[in-house]
Design a protein around this motif. Structure first.
Motif, mmCIF file in Angstrom:
data_model
loop_
_atom_site.group_PDB
_atom_site.id
_atom_site.type_symbol
_atom_site.label_atom_id
_atom_site.label_comp_id
_atom_site.label_asym_id
_atom_site.label_seq_id
_atom_site.Cartn_x
_atom_site.Cartn_y
_atom_site.Cartn_z
ATOM 1 N N ARG A 62 0.826 -1.209 0.000
ATOM 2 C CA ARG A 62 0.000 0.000 0.000
ATOM 3 C C ARG A 62 0.860 1.259 0.000
ATOM 4 O O ARG A 62 0.350 2.364 0.213
ATOM 5 C CB ARG A 62 -0.929 -0.002 1.223
ATOM 6 N N GLY A 63 2.176 1.104 -0.209
ATOM 7 C CA GLY A 63 3.040 2.259 -0.399
ATOM 8 C C GLY A 63 3.774 2.754 0.825
ATOM 9 O O GLY A 63 4.304 3.873 0.831
ATOM 10 N N VAL A 64 3.858 1.934 1.883
ATOM 11 C CA VAL A 64 4.543 2.352 3.113
ATOM 12 C C VAL A 64 6.002 1.904 3.062
ATOM 13 O O VAL A 64 6.288 0.713 2.868
ATOM 14 C CB VAL A 64 3.863 1.777 4.352
ATOM 15 N N GLY A 65 6.910 2.840 3.239
ATOM 16 C CA GLY A 65 8.333 2.537 3.268
ATOM 17 C C GLY A 65 9.038 3.392 4.298
ATOM 18 O O GLY A 65 8.404 4.110 5.081
ATOM 19 N N PRO A 66 10.364 3.355 4.344
ATOM 20 C CA PRO A 66 11.126 4.134 5.317
ATOM 21 C C PRO A 66 10.772 5.621 5.278
ATOM 22 O O PRO A 66 10.644 6.223 4.210
ATOM 23 C CB PRO A 66 12.581 3.885 4.890
ATOM 24 N N ASP A 67 10.587 6.185 6.482
ATOM 25 C CA ASP A 67 10.240 7.589 6.693
ATOM 26 C C ASP A 67 8.815 7.934 6.265
ATOM 27 O O ASP A 67 8.446 9.109 6.246
ATOM 28 C CB ASP A 67 11.233 8.533 6.015
ATOM 29 N N HIS A 68 7.993 6.940 5.952
ATOM 30 C CA HIS A 68 6.588 7.193 5.659
ATOM 31 C C HIS A 68 5.791 7.027 6.947
ATOM 32 O O HIS A 68 5.944 6.034 7.664
ATOM 33 C CB HIS A 68 6.062 6.217 4.603
ATOM 34 N N LEU A 69 4.926 7.975 7.213
ATOM 35 C CA LEU A 69 4.110 7.921 8.426
ATOM 36 C C LEU A 69 2.824 7.138 8.185
ATOM 37 O O LEU A 69 2.201 7.245 7.126
ATOM 38 C CB LEU A 69 3.751 9.326 8.888
ATOM 39 N N VAL A 70 2.440 6.364 9.193
ATOM 40 C CA VAL A 70 1.176 5.639 9.200
ATOM 41 C C VAL A 70 0.422 6.043 10.461
ATOM 42 O O VAL A 70 0.939 5.898 11.576
ATOM 43 C CB VAL A 70 1.386 4.112 9.180
ATOM 44 N N ALA A 71 -0.780 6.563 10.300
ATOM 45 C CA ALA A 71 -1.594 6.960 11.446
ATOM 46 C C ALA A 71 -2.239 5.730 12.067
ATOM 47 O O ALA A 71 -2.711 4.832 11.359
ATOM 48 C CB ALA A 71 -2.659 7.950 11.004
ATOM 49 N N LEU A 72 -2.265 5.683 13.397
ATOM 50 C CA LEU A 72 -2.869 4.578 14.129
ATOM 51 C C LEU A 72 -4.043 5.102 14.952
ATOM 52 O O LEU A 72 -3.870 5.955 15.816
ATOM 53 C CB LEU A 72 -1.861 3.925 15.082
ATOM 54 N N GLN A 84 1.685 -1.583 15.469
ATOM 55 C CA GLN A 84 2.947 -0.871 15.681
ATOM 56 C C GLN A 84 4.120 -1.634 15.085
ATOM 57 O O GLN A 84 4.955 -1.063 14.377
ATOM 58 C CB GLN A 84 3.183 -0.660 17.180
ATOM 59 N N LEU A 85 4.187 -2.922 15.383
ATOM 60 C CA LEU A 85 5.301 -3.726 14.867
ATOM 61 C C LEU A 85 5.257 -3.818 13.351
ATOM 62 O O LEU A 85 6.302 -3.760 12.677
ATOM 63 C CB LEU A 85 5.264 -5.124 15.484
ATOM 64 N N ALA A 86 4.055 -3.948 12.773
ATOM 65 C CA ALA A 86 3.940 -4.062 11.319
ATOM 66 C C ALA A 86 4.416 -2.792 10.623
ATOM 67 O O ALA A 86 5.123 -2.857 9.603
ATOM 68 C CB ALA A 86 2.497 -4.372 10.940
ATOM 69 N N VAL A 87 4.041 -1.647 11.158
ATOM 70 C CA VAL A 87 4.487 -0.378 10.575
ATOM 71 C C VAL A 87 6.008 -0.301 10.588
ATOM 72 O O VAL A 87 6.645 0.067 9.588
ATOM 73 C CB VAL A 87 3.871 0.809 11.337
ATOM 74 N N LEU A 88 6.612 -0.665 11.720
ATOM 75 C CA LEU A 88 8.070 -0.590 11.839
ATOM 76 C C LEU A 88 8.761 -1.631 10.965
ATOM 77 O O LEU A 88 9.832 -1.380 10.409
ATOM 78 C CB LEU A 88 8.473 -0.740 13.305
ATOM 79 N N LYS A 89 8.174 -2.804 10.837
ATOM 80 C CA LYS A 89 8.749 -3.837 9.955
ATOM 81 C C LYS A 89 8.701 -3.400 8.494
ATOM 82 O O LYS A 89 9.623 -3.693 7.712
ATOM 83 C CB LYS A 89 7.995 -5.154 10.135
ATOM 84 N N ALA A 90 7.630 -2.712 8.105
ATOM 85 C CA ALA A 90 7.533 -2.217 6.734
ATOM 86 C C ALA A 90 8.553 -1.115 6.471
ATOM 87 O O ALA A 90 8.863 -0.811 5.316
ATOM 88 C CB ALA A 90 6.124 -1.697 6.466
ATOM 89 N N GLY A 91 9.067 -0.514 7.545
ATOM 90 C CA GLY A 91 10.028 0.568 7.415
ATOM 91 C C GLY A 91 9.443 1.915 7.767
ATOM 92 O O GLY A 91 10.155 2.919 7.799
ATOM 93 N N GLY A 92 8.116 1.946 8.030
ATOM 94 C CA GLY A 92 7.464 3.204 8.326
ATOM 95 C C GLY A 92 7.620 3.638 9.768
ATOM 96 O O GLY A 92 8.352 3.030 10.561
ATOM 97 N N ALA A 93 6.917 4.715 10.099
ATOM 98 C CA ALA A 93 6.876 5.244 11.462
ATOM 99 C C ALA A 93 5.416 5.492 11.799
ATOM 100 O O ALA A 93 4.601 5.778 10.918
ATOM 101 C CB ALA A 93 7.675 6.540 11.560
ATOM 102 N N TYR A 94 5.073 5.373 13.078
ATOM 103 C CA TYR A 94 3.660 5.508 13.436
ATOM 104 C C TYR A 94 3.343 6.873 14.035
ATOM 105 O O TYR A 94 4.152 7.499 14.712
ATOM 106 C CB TYR A 94 3.200 4.375 14.352
ATOM 107 N N ARG A 158 11.349 -4.301 1.037
ATOM 108 C CA ARG A 158 10.891 -2.954 1.369
ATOM 109 C C ARG A 158 11.053 -2.020 0.182
ATOM 110 O O ARG A 158 11.811 -2.298 -0.759
ATOM 111 C CB ARG A 158 11.664 -2.424 2.580
ATOM 112 N N LEU A 159 10.370 -0.905 0.226
ATOM 113 C CA LEU A 159 10.477 0.076 -0.841
ATOM 114 C C LEU A 159 11.869 0.681 -0.917
ATOM 115 O O LEU A 159 12.285 1.162 -1.970
ATOM 116 C CB LEU A 159 9.437 1.183 -0.634
ATOM 117 N N ALA A 160 12.584 0.689 0.201
ATOM 118 C CA ALA A 160 13.976 1.152 0.273
ATOM 119 C C ALA A 160 14.593 0.495 1.506
ATOM 120 O O ALA A 160 13.880 0.095 2.435
ATOM 121 C CB ALA A 160 14.047 2.667 0.383
#
Length: 604
Positions: A62-72, A84-94, A158-160
């Motif tokens: 769905r386009g989540v990679g390093p330095d991409h924010l995901v709202a919870l 939380q763990l899934a966001v961090l595993k994808a490389g994102g931040a919550y 990951r995307l990067a």
């Protein structure tokens, strides 16, 4: 002059690991061990890791990679931990969106931080938030995740490539200008945080760590890491089971908690008997007192921590401490640098007071979208390695000759209330935006156990102000802990010779002096609510009036509209047990529409 203080950081290899790698290491070591406990449900490390991996792959697609924010927008539950763990595993931040926050505040945070995606549950849809979303408890999400593998996410998926330099979370704090500000914290400080926990608190596999702090605060990550990055079990409980007082005590006892990190306001109203025996309790978020040490240190390992949101949860730690030690904030933890400097950024002598500047591996990047504010608070560190920065905390403190630090208060209008960081200026700004309000000031009244905000306003010429209506409008734009317990309408503010509001004089005003300074209440005041003298109902209304520092209460009033909050609800439950010998469920206070409903609960 006091030499700047440095501590040894974790090894370069250890610091190169991300949260995902640190967690996956524990999952590989003990896949069958309990990772999360919630109500009667247990989730082991193997299943937690597999669920997080599948969701992480969905997020990547769905386009989540390093330095991409995901709202919870997820209530306390195992699903929140998985997210939380899934966001961090994808490389994102919550980016946490507390379901209890006003809709306008959540909408502002989303506009300001611009997350890529929203993760929510069906019952927690934030109003006014328009984002691509994944509904975690939907059949569609379950079917989508089932299509993915449950092995650990590889870098090439990951995307990067992901590194500790990428973001961990963005936490919003109160802003002195009236606007909340998002603190962007990378993963660089996590390895040193984990090393500090291992060295001092020593969480062990099989032990139980209470998840007390909301995910909307950095202490929520401390709780998660104290458990899941050390092989221990994270105990998740519903909000009402964590309210300070009987509810919190019951949760600590029922789940046999070994580690709990709690603010002094929660510790002060919770019975220390028969909980956390032989365990570890950490006081943080506000000044710890000798009285708290006397109550909680015996039979336990007790610590006192310090650190603002602009570092990775904390930067100093004191302990184990006992009642004979006196209270300080300890020494810098692994990888942290702490300086006491004067107004020209020069180190002051040991024992002299100055401003605390913080540096090291855990430093935040700065404030989201606010380069000017970031530049004024995050300065070049003249004592660190080339390119290092330090954070100007606004806290006053001193260092003793043995290297220990002592907190001495704030240099500005920021306060800590029930463990929450509050800028009084933000509340005052919101008050002066209200129609017909001319000037406003907000003070903290009471002691640590009953601290509350009181707002003072003057009306515009010819206007009539309704304090209850003002409180209601503030509740639409501010979190509950920032809404004043009471608003007083004044004809005019006392002023200093230069024309500014004289806050010291305002603090001495008679209308808000502590209840202990007032004459004893009698039935003529009306605080008995018309109940029969000496009855349980009359004593209940008197107790509520005393707790809320009011001369009287009426049965048709709502406890929270009168200025009550979750902490005072817990204190009310304890007072009723001690004074009337009646145990009232916390739900009866939280759900009551008026004081009459609480009175009915006295009779079961």
């Amino acid at each position: 002059m006091t030499a700047p203080v440095r501590t040894v950081a974790a090894s370069a290899a250890a610091r190169a690991r991300t949260v995902a790698e640190l967690f996956e290491e524990q999952a590989a070591l003990r896949p069958g061990a309990t990772a999360v406990l919630y109500r009667d449900t247990a989730l082991d490390y193997g299943r937690l890791n597999a669920r997080a991996n599948r969701l992480a792959r969905l997020l990547i697609d769905r386009g989540v990679g390093p330095d991409h924010l995901v709202a919870l927008a997820v209530p306390r539950s195992p699903e929140l931990v998985v997210a939380q763990l899934a966001v961090l595993k994808a490389g994102g931040a919550y980016l946490p969106l507390d379901p209890r926050y006003p809709a306008s505040r959540k909408a502002f945070m989303v506009r300001d931080a611009a997350p890529r995606l929203l993760l929510r549950t069906a019952a927690a849809r934030p109003e006014g938030v328009e984002l691509d979303e994944v509904v975690l408890d939907s059949a569609e999400c379950a079917a989508a995740c089932a299509r993915y593998g449950d092995g650990n996410v590889r870098q090439d998926e990951r995307l990067a490539p992901l590194s500790p330099h990428h973001l961990l979370y963005v936490i919003y704090t109160s802003g002195s200008t009236g606007t909340p500000k998002g603190v962007a914290v990378p993963q660089e400080g996590v390895a040193d945080l984990v090393a500090t926990q291992a060295e001092h608190l020593r969480p062990a596999p099989g032990e139980r760590v209470l998840s007390w702090a909301s995910v909307s605060f950095d202490a929520g990550f401390w709780d998660l890491s104290l458990a899941l990055l050390h092989g221990a079990a994270l105990v998740v409980a519903d909000d009402e089971d964590l309210l300070p007082g009987d509810a919190l005590h019951g949760t600590l006892a029922r789940h046999a908690i070994d580690h709990a990190t709690l603010p002094p306001a929660a510790l002060s109203v919770t019975d220390s008997q028969n909980v956390l025996q032989g365990g570890t309790v950490t006081s943080t978020g506000d000044a710890c007192t000798p009285a708290l040490l006397g109550a909680w240190a015996p039979g336990r390992r007790m610590f006192n921590g310090y650190g603002p949101t602009e570092v990775t949860v904390g930067c100093t730690l004191a302990g184990p401490i006992d009642a004979a030690d006196g209270v300080d904030i300890g020494v810098p933890w692994t990888g942290a640098r702490v300086y006491v400097l004067d107004e020209r950024l020069r180190p002051v002598a040991d024992g002299a007071e100055g401003e605390l500047y913080l540096g090291g591996s855990g430093l935040a990047r700065g404030y989201v979208g606010r380069p000017g504010l970031t530049a004024t608070r995050f300065l070049p560190d003249p004592f660190g390695p080339p390119g290092a920065r330090m954070y100007r905390s606004g806290d006053r403190g001193r260092r003793t000759a043995d290297g220990r630090f002592h907190f001495a208060g704030r240099a500005d209008g920021q306060v800590k209330l029930r463990g929450f960081r509050v800028e009084l200026g933000e509340i005052e700004d919101r008050l002066t935006r209200q129609p017909d309000v001319d000037l406003a000031a907000v003070l903290v009244r009471g002691g640590q156990a009953d601290a509350r905000l009181v707002g003072y306003v003057t009306p515009s010429p010819g206007a009539a102000l309704d304090p209850a209506a003002l409180r209601a409008r503030l509740a639409d734009v501010l979190p509950e802990f920032m809404v004043p317990a009471r608003i007083e309408v004044l004809d005019a503010f006392p002023t200093t010779p230069n024309g500014k509001i004289d806050r010291a004089a305002l603090d001495r005003t008679a209308p808000d002096r502590p209840a202990s300074d007032r004459p004893a209440l009698d039935s003529a005041t009306g605080s008995d609510g018309g109940a029969e003298p000496g009855s349980r109902e009359e004593r209940l209304y008197r107790t509520i009036a005393r707790l809320l520092d009011l001369p009287r209460v009426e049965p048709e009033a709502n406890f929270f509209d009168l200025g009550g909050n979750s902490l005072l609800a817990g204190r009310l439950i304890g007072a009723l047990r001690e004074e009337l010998g009646v145990r009232v469920p916390i739900r009866s206070v939280l759900a009551a529409q008026d004081l009459r409903e609480i009175a009915r609960a006295l009779h079961g």
